[in-house]
Write a protein that holds these residues in place. Structure first.
Motif, PDB file in Angstrom:
ATOM      1  N   ARG A   5      30.437  39.688  26.894  1.00  0.00           N
ATOM      2  CA  ARG A   5      30.531  38.833  28.079  1.00  0.00           C
ATOM      3  C   ARG A   5      31.991  38.501  28.352  1.00  0.00           C
ATOM      4  N   GLU A   6      32.278  38.180  29.585  1.00  0.00           N
ATOM      5  CA  GLU A   6      33.653  37.896  29.983  1.00  0.00           C
ATOM      6  C   GLU A   6      34.099  36.560  29.405  1.00  0.00           C
ATOM      7  N   VAL A   7      35.295  36.540  28.868  1.00  0.00           N
ATOM      8  CA  VAL A   7      35.843  35.342  28.246  1.00  0.00           C
ATOM      9  C   VAL A   7      36.496  34.482  29.323  1.00  0.00           C
ATOM     10  N   ALA A   8      36.104  33.208  29.372  1.00  0.00           N
ATOM     11  CA  ALA A   8      36.655  32.297  30.365  1.00  0.00           C
ATOM     12  C   ALA A   8      38.082  31.921  30.005  1.00  0.00           C
ATOM     13  N   ALA A   9      38.833  31.527  31.006  1.00  0.00           N
ATOM     14  CA  ALA A   9      40.231  31.154  30.802  1.00  0.00           C
ATOM     15  C   ALA A   9      40.320  29.787  30.133  1.00  0.00           C
ATOM     16  N   SER A  10      41.355  29.602  29.345  1.00  0.00           N
ATOM     17  CA  SER A  10      41.600  28.317  28.683  1.00  0.00           C
ATOM     18  C   SER A  10      42.179  27.323  29.689  1.00  0.00           C
ATOM     19  N   PHE A  11      41.992  26.044  29.409  1.00  0.00           N
ATOM     20  CA  PHE A  11      42.497  25.009  30.302  1.00  0.00           C
ATOM     21  C   PHE A  11      42.806  23.758  29.497  1.00  0.00           C
ATOM     22  N   VAL A  12      43.664  22.922  30.058  1.00  0.00           N
ATOM     23  CA  VAL A  12      44.028  21.653  29.431  1.00  0.00           C
ATOM     24  C   VAL A  12      43.017  20.594  29.863  1.00  0.00           C
ATOM     25  N   VAL A  13      42.439  19.892  28.900  1.00  0.00           N
ATOM     26  CA  VAL A  13      41.421  18.888  29.191  1.00  0.00           C
ATOM     27  C   VAL A  13      42.095  17.650  29.796  1.00  0.00           C
ATOM     28  N   PRO A  14      41.592  17.135  30.923  1.00  0.00           N
ATOM     29  CA  PRO A  14      42.199  15.914  31.496  1.00  0.00           C
ATOM     30  C   PRO A  14      42.045  14.724  30.561  1.00  0.00           C
ATOM     31  N   GLY A  15      42.970  13.808  30.661  1.00  0.00           N
ATOM     32  CA  GLY A  15      42.953  12.623  29.820  1.00  0.00           C
ATOM     33  C   GLY A  15      41.890  11.628  30.239  1.00  0.00           C
ATOM     34  N   PRO A  16      41.680  10.583  29.454  1.00  0.00           N
ATOM     35  CA  PRO A  16      40.652   9.584  29.773  1.00  0.00           C
ATOM     36  C   PRO A  16      41.037   8.781  31.003  1.00  0.00           C
ATOM     37  N   SER A 397      22.367  21.091  15.526  1.00  0.00           N
ATOM     38  CA  SER A 397      22.061  19.735  15.985  1.00  0.00           C
ATOM     39  C   SER A 397      22.990  18.707  15.364  1.00  0.00           C
ATOM     40  N   ARG A 398      23.533  18.983  14.197  1.00  0.00           N
ATOM     41  CA  ARG A 398      24.414  18.019  13.531  1.00  0.00           C
ATOM     42  C   ARG A 398      25.840  18.063  14.072  1.00  0.00           C
ATOM     43  N   PHE A 399      26.166  19.070  14.888  1.00  0.00           N
ATOM     44  CA  PHE A 399      27.534  19.181  15.388  1.00  0.00           C
ATOM     45  C   PHE A 399      27.824  18.025  16.346  1.00  0.00           C
ATOM     46  N   PRO A 400      28.845  17.227  16.085  1.00  0.00           N
ATOM     47  CA  PRO A 400      29.185  16.113  16.991  1.00  0.00           C
ATOM     48  C   PRO A 400      30.063  16.594  18.141  1.00  0.00           C
ATOM     49  N   THR A 401      29.549  17.484  18.973  1.00  0.00           N
ATOM     50  CA  THR A 401      30.386  18.143  19.976  1.00  0.00           C
ATOM     51  C   THR A 401      30.923  17.168  21.006  1.00  0.00           C
ATOM     52  N   ALA A 402      30.026  16.499  21.734  1.00  0.00           N
ATOM     53  CA  ALA A 402      30.470  15.655  22.845  1.00  0.00           C
ATOM     54  C   ALA A 402      31.276  14.458  22.343  1.00  0.00           C
ATOM     55  N   LYS A 403      30.789  13.801  21.302  1.00  0.00           N
ATOM     56  CA  LYS A 403      31.474  12.607  20.810  1.00  0.00           C
ATOM     57  C   LYS A 403      32.831  12.957  20.212  1.00  0.00           C
ATOM     58  N   LEU A 404      32.907  14.049  19.457  1.00  0.00           N
ATOM     59  CA  LEU A 404      34.184  14.404  18.846  1.00  0.00           C
ATOM     60  C   LEU A 404      35.200  14.796  19.908  1.00  0.00           C
ATOM     61  N   ARG A 405      34.756  15.539  20.925  1.00  0.00           N
ATOM     62  CA  ARG A 405      35.702  15.954  21.957  1.00  0.00           C
ATOM     63  C   ARG A 405      36.181  14.753  22.771  1.00  0.00           C
ATOM     64  N   ALA A 406      35.276  13.843  23.100  1.00  0.00           N
ATOM     65  CA  ALA A 406      35.684  12.672  23.876  1.00  0.00           C
ATOM     66  C   ALA A 406      36.668  11.816  23.103  1.00  0.00           C
ATOM     67  N   ARG A 407      36.401  11.618  21.822  1.00  0.00           N
ATOM     68  CA  ARG A 407      37.315  10.816  21.008  1.00  0.00           C
ATOM     69  C   ARG A 407      38.642  11.531  20.805  1.00  0.00           C
ATOM     70  N   LEU A 408      38.611  12.841  20.638  1.00  0.00           N
ATOM     71  CA  LEU A 408      39.852  13.582  20.447  1.00  0.00           C
ATOM     72  C   LEU A 408      40.728  13.495  21.692  1.00  0.00           C
ATOM     73  N   VAL A 409      40.136  13.634  22.865  1.00  0.00           N
ATOM     74  CA  VAL A 409      40.916  13.551  24.101  1.00  0.00           C
ATOM     75  C   VAL A 409      41.532  12.167  24.253  1.00  0.00           C
ATOM     76  N   SER A 410      40.737  11.133  23.948  1.00  0.00           N
ATOM     77  CA  SER A 410      41.239   9.770  24.091  1.00  0.00           C
ATOM     78  C   SER A 410      42.350   9.471  23.089  1.00  0.00           C
ATOM     79  N   MET A 411      42.168   9.857  21.838  1.00  0.00           N
ATOM     80  CA  MET A 411      43.170   9.568  20.815  1.00  0.00           C
ATOM     81  C   MET A 411      44.407  10.438  20.976  1.00  0.00           C
ATOM     82  N   ALA A 412      44.236  11.686  21.418  1.00  0.00           N
ATOM     83  CA  ALA A 412      45.395  12.560  21.603  1.00  0.00           C
ATOM     84  C   ALA A 412      46.259  12.110  22.773  1.00  0.00           C
ATOM     85  N   ALA A 413      45.637  11.513  23.785  1.00  0.00           N
ATOM     86  CA  ALA A 413      46.425  11.032  24.923  1.00  0.00           C
ATOM     87  C   ALA A 413      47.405   9.940  24.501  1.00  0.00           C
TER      88      ALA A 413
END
Length: 544
Positions: A5-16, A397-413
Motif C-alpha cells: 500500500r502507498e505510504v502516507a507522507a509524514s507531518f508535524v503534529v499541531p500543538g495543543p 487493546s493495551r496500547f495507549p495510542t490516543a492518550k500517549l500521543r496527546a500527552r506527548l504533544v502537550s509535553m513536547a510543546a
C-alpha cells in the motif's frame, strides 16, 4: 511479494489548543456541605435541561436555546444557566458523534462478516485478488451468521435513533449505573455506590469570561488563591459574603503552570473552573482550564534540521534511537518502560514519567523532533481482522495510542520539541529486515523494536528504510562526490527488496572475455610457458 500500500507522507503534529491544571481543595466540613448542596441542586437542573435538549433533537435552534436559558435563569442565575445550557449542548453533540461512530463501526463489521461468509470454508486470503480468508469450520460459520443478524438488528435500531435525532446519555456514566445491579461483584455497598452516583451527577462548572474580575464571575479564584462561588437564587441563604457569594476557607495553589495562570487572572482573561469530589479518596479538586493561541506549526524540514529521535511504541515500553540528518543511528538505543496495570491514576503517572524521560533524552541528543507512528487501533482489535489470535488482540487493546500521543504533544510543546507523525506501514518488518542484524554485535543485542525505531526515524527524515549502497566511484578518492547510502526520493521501488540480478556476482570477466582473453598461460606447469611469449634479446654492437 503482495501489493504494497502507498505510504502516507509524514507531518508535524499541531500543538495543543488548551491548558488544564488541577489542585486539591482542603475544604472544611462546612465548605464540603455547601459544595455538595449546591452541586446536587445544579446537577438536578442540568439533568432536566439535558432531557429537554434530547427531546428537541436536531430541530433545536438558537431560539430554543434562549428559552431554555431563561427558564433556568429564574431557578439559579444567568451565569449558571449559561454554563448549564452550554454543557448540555456539548454533551448532546458528543453523544451524537458517538452515535455516528457506532453506526460506522457496525456497518464495517457487517461488511467484513458478509465477505468472509461468502468465501468457502478454510479458504486462504488473496491480497492480490482482494479476497479475505474464509472461516475455519462449519460451526464458526454458523456462529458468525447468527452474529451478522444481531449486528444488523443493532444497526437498524441505531439508524432509527439517528433519523429521529434521539441520543442515549446517562448522566453519571453508564458503567456506574450498571454497577448498581452488581454491587457484590464490585465490592460496594448501596450507600457507597449512592455517594459515587451523587458525586458524578453534581454540576459545579463555570465558563470564564474575559474582562470580568479574575476571568470568571461564577466561580472566582483570585490571584492570592481565594475561591468563592455565586450561589443559585434558592440557596442564597448559605452566603457568607456580599452579593450572594460563598467564600471557601481553603486556598487554591496551582503548583503546575501557576505563574501562567496567575498572569491570566491578573489580566482578567477568561479561565474556566470545575470543582469535583472524589468519593473514593474523600478529596475535593478544582480544575482550571483556558484556551491558548494556536502556535504556528513548525515546517517539517526545519524540525528535522538537527536529526530526529525515532520512537517505537509497545504495550510495556518505548524504544528510542537518535538519528542524524542522513538517517544514520547515533549512540545506543534507549528503552523506557512503563506499567499500565492498576488504577487510572497509576497509568497516567506511568505515561507522564515515561514521556518525561523520553523528552530529556531528546534534549540531551540535541534533537528538536520526535518521530512516532500515526497509529489508530479503533478497528484493529476485532476478531474479523486478526482471527482467533486473542493474545494479539489483547496486546493491541493495551496500547495507549490516543492518550500517549496527546500527552506527548502537550509535553513536547513545553520543551519546544516537535512531534512528527509517520505512516506505520511495514516499519517493524523492514526495520528488522534491514537494521537488526547489521547493528547486532557480540556486546550489543538489538531487538526488533530497536530496529523499528530506526525505520520510523528514517521515514520521518524522508529516507528509505532499506540500507542501499551506491556503486563505488572509479577511484577511492572523493573526486566522484559524496558516496551516499540513500536512494533519492524519486527512485522507483526504493522501498522494495533488491531484485535478483542473474549471472555471477564476482566483478572479474568471465572466461574467454576481456582485454587479455586467450593470453592466460599457466605458470610453473609442464608444457606451459612461464611467460606469455618468447622475448628475443637483441645483440649488443661490438663497436659504435
Amino acid at each position: 511479494m503482495g501489493a504494497l500500500r502507498e505510504v502516507a507522507a509524514s507531518f508535524v503534529v499541531p500543538g495543543p489548543a488548551g491548558v488544564a491544571i488541577r489542585d486539591r481543595l482542603r475544604v472544611s466540613e462546612a465548605d464540603a456541605a455547601v459544595l455538595t448542596e449546591v452541586g446536587v441542586y445544579l446537577g438536578s437542573l442540568a439533568a432536566g435541561d439535558l432531557a429537554e435538549r434530547s427531546r428537541q433533537g436536531p430541530a433545536h435552534d438558537a431560539a430554543a436555546w434562549a428559552v431554555r436559558k431563561r427558564e433556568l435563569t429564574g431557578r439559579s442565575s444567568a451565569r449558571w444557566a449559561g454554563s448549564i445550557t452550554k454543557a448540555t449542548h456539548d454533551q448532546w453533540a458528543l453523544a451524537r458523534r458517538g452515535q455516528a461512530a457506532h453506526m460506522a463501526w457496525l456497518r464495517g463489521q457487517i461488511v467484513s462478516i458478509e465477505a468472509r461468509l461468502a468465501r468457502p470454508l478454510g479458504a486462504k486470503a488473496d491480497k492480490r485478488a482482494g479476497l479475505v480468508r474464509g472461516y475455519a469450520s462449519r460451526g464458526e460459520w454458523h456462529a458468525k451468521s447468527r452474529r451478522l443478524q444481531t449486528l444488523k438488528d443493532r444497526l437498524a435500531v441505531v439508524e432509527t435513533d439517528w433519523a429521529a435525532g434521539r441520543v442515549r446519555v446517562v448522566r453519571g456514566g453508564k458503567c456506574l449505573a450498571n454497577t448498581r445491579h452488581h454491587l457484590q461483584a464490585a465490592g460496594l455497598g448501596e450507600q457507597a455506590w449512592r455517594q459515587r452516583w451523587q458525586a458524578e451527577r453534581m454540576f459545579l462548572a463555570a465558563d470564564g469570561e474575559s474582562g470580568k474580575r479574575f476571568g470568571n464571575e461564577t466561580i472566582r479564584v483570585t490571584d492570592t488563591g481565594q475561591l468563592s462561588l455565586k450561589l443559585p437564587a434558592p440557596l442564597a441563604h448559605l452566603a457568607n459574603a456580599p452579593h450572594g457569594r460563598y467564600v471557601l476557607d481553603a486556598a487554591v495553589v496551582f503548583k503546575h503552570r501557576g505563574q501562567e495562570w496567575r498572569d491570566r487572572v491578573t489580566a482578567n482573561r477568561a479561565v474556566a473552573y470545575r470543582i469535583h469530589h472524589d468519593v473514593v479518596r474523600g478529596r475535593w479538586y478544582v480544575t482550571a482550564s483556558w484556551q491558548r493561541a494556536a502556535a504556528p506549526v513548525l515546517p517539517l524540514q526545519a524540525a528535522l534540521a538537527r536529526g530526529v529521535v525515532g520512537v517505537d511504541m509497545n504495550d510495556d515500553h518505548l524504544t528510542a534511537w537518535h538519528l542524524d540528518v542522513h538517517g544514520n543511528p547515533v549512540g545506543e538505543p534507549q528503552r523506557f518502560f512503563y506499567d499500565l496495570t492498576g488504577s487510572t491514576q497509576h497509568r497516567d503517572a506511568q505515561i507522564r514519567h515515561t514521556l518525561t524521560r523520553l523528552l530529556h533524552h531528546a534534549r540531551r541528543c540535541g534533537a528538536v523532533a520526535i518521530a512516532i507512528e500515526d497509529l489508530d487501533f479503533t478497528e484493529g482489535t476485532s476478531r474479523e481482522k486478526h482471527g482467533r489470535n486473542k493474545r494479539f488482540r489483547r496486546l493491541i487493546s493495551r496500547f495507549p495510542t490516543a492518550k500517549l500521543r496527546a500527552r506527548l504533544v502537550s509535553m513536547a510543546a513545553e520543551q519546544d520539541i516537535a512531534v512528527v507523525a509517520v505512516d506505520p506501514a511495514y516499519t517493524s518488518r523492514w526495520g528488522a529486515e534491514h537494521w537488526q542484524q547489521p547493528l547486532t554485535t557480540t556486546t550489543r543485542k538489538i531487538s526488533r523494536h530497536d530496529a523499528a525505531s530506526i525505520a520510523i526515524g528514517r521515514r520521518a527524515l524522508g529516507h528509505p528504510i532499506r540500507r542501499r549502497m551506491a556503486p563505488p566511484p572509479p577511484h577511492r578518492s572523493d573526486g566522484a562526490g559524496h558516496r551516499t547510502v540513500q536512494a533519492r526520493p524519486d527512485t522507483r521501488r526504493r522501498e522494495e527488496t533488491r531484485p535478483h540480478v542473474p549471472g555471477p556476482r564476482t566483478g572479474c570477466a568471465p572466461p574467454g572475455r576481456g582485454a587479455k582473453a586467450g593470453d592466460q598461460g599457466a605458470h610453473h606447469r609442464s608444457g606451459h610457458p612461464a611467460e606469455h611469449g618468447a622475448w628475443p634479446q637483441d645483440s649488443f654492437p661490438l663497436s659504435l
